[in-house]
Design an enzyme around this catalytic site. Structure first.
Site, short mmCIF file in Angstrom:
data_model
loop_
_atom_site.label_atom_id
_atom_site.label_comp_id
_atom_site.label_asym_id
_atom_site.label_seq_id
_atom_site.Cartn_x
_atom_site.Cartn_y
_atom_site.Cartn_z
N CYS A 57 0.85 -1.21 0.00
CA CYS A 57 0.00 0.00 0.00
C CYS A 57 0.87 1.25 0.00
O CYS A 57 0.57 2.24 -0.68
CB CYS A 57 -0.93 0.01 1.22
SG CYS A 57 -2.33 -1.11 1.09
N HIS A 70 -0.80 -10.29 -4.36
CA HIS A 70 0.03 -9.89 -5.50
C HIS A 70 0.28 -11.11 -6.39
O HIS A 70 0.29 -12.24 -5.92
CB HIS A 70 1.36 -9.28 -5.04
CG HIS A 70 2.10 -10.12 -4.06
ND1 HIS A 70 1.78 -10.16 -2.72
CD2 HIS A 70 3.16 -10.96 -4.23
CE1 HIS A 70 2.61 -10.99 -2.10
NE2 HIS A 70 3.45 -11.50 -2.98
P1 5GP Z 1 5.51 -13.28 -1.32
O1 5GP Z 1 6.58 -14.14 -0.71
O2 5GP Z 1 4.68 -12.59 -0.26
O3 5GP Z 1 4.69 -13.99 -2.35
O4 5GP Z 1 6.29 -12.16 -2.15
C1 5GP Z 1 6.66 -10.94 -1.64
C2 5GP Z 1 7.68 -10.37 -2.60
O5 5GP Z 1 7.78 -8.98 -2.34
C3 5GP Z 1 9.07 -10.96 -2.43
O6 5GP Z 1 9.48 -11.54 -3.66
C4 5GP Z 1 9.94 -9.76 -2.02
O7 5GP Z 1 11.22 -9.79 -2.63
C5 5GP Z 1 9.11 -8.58 -2.49
N1 5GP Z 1 9.25 -7.38 -1.69
C6 5GP Z 1 9.19 -7.28 -0.33
N2 5GP Z 1 9.33 -6.00 0.05
C7 5GP Z 1 9.48 -5.27 -1.08
C8 5GP Z 1 9.66 -3.87 -1.32
O8 5GP Z 1 9.72 -3.03 -0.43
N3 5GP Z 1 9.78 -3.49 -2.63
C9 5GP Z 1 9.73 -4.39 -3.67
N4 5GP Z 1 9.86 -3.90 -4.89
N5 5GP Z 1 9.55 -5.70 -3.46
C10 5GP Z 1 9.43 -6.14 -2.19
ZN ZN Z 2 -1.75 -3.30 1.26
#
Ligand code: 5GP
Ligand code: ZN
Length: 113
Positions: A9, A101
């Site tokens: 967000c 996402h």
């Molecule tokens: P999940 O494991 O929740 O499916 O994926 C979260 C993704 O968000 C991870 O691949 C991580 O590298 C990415 N991520 C986490 N924090 C940030 C951020 O502050 N900026 C960006 N661009 N990616 C993020």
């Molecule tokens: Zn959110």
């Protein structure tokens, strides 16, 4: 609609910098901070759903909207020979950011999984 403590967000609001590659009134796409492939984008709805399972029937249109937009966004960002979409749902899948996402992975031959 947005959650002030949620990192995605805050990216949507521009409070945290990100490399955005696409944005419209419903969704935002930016580069993953720790890419797991040559191209690794995150497509994020501009409504805060913690989980896929939180998207109610009347809200599900956002999912088809995003899936309809993703092919062009992927192609524009170097996924010209295919790509993989992933939604990590919950702890067993290793979800770390609790704002729904879609990972877009490509730009190279991906390993089988
Ligand atoms: P999940 O494991 O929740 O499916 O994926 C979260 C993704 O968000 C991870 O691949 C991580 O590298 C990415 N991520 C986490 N924090 C940030 C951020 O502050 N900026 C960006 N661009 N990616 C993020
Ligand atoms: Zn959110």
């Amino acid at each position: 609609m947005l959650d002030g403590k949620c990192v995605f967000c805050r990216i949507i609001k521009g409070e945290i910098p990100s490399a955005k590659v696409y944005e419209d009134e419903k969704m935002c796409v930016f580069k993953d901070l720790e890419p797991k492939a040559k191209v690794h984008l995150l497509a994020v709805p501009k409504t805060h759903f913690k989980l896929l399972s939180e998207v109610g029937g009347s809200e599900a249109e956002i999912l088809s909207y995003m899936l309809t937009k993703i092919p062009q966004i992927a192609a524009d960002n170097g996924c010209t020979n295919g790509y993989r979409l992933i939604i990590n749902q919950g702890d067993d899948a290793g979800q770390t950011v609790f704002h729904l996402h879609i990972h877009i992975l490509g730009g190279e031959k991906l390993s089988d999984f």
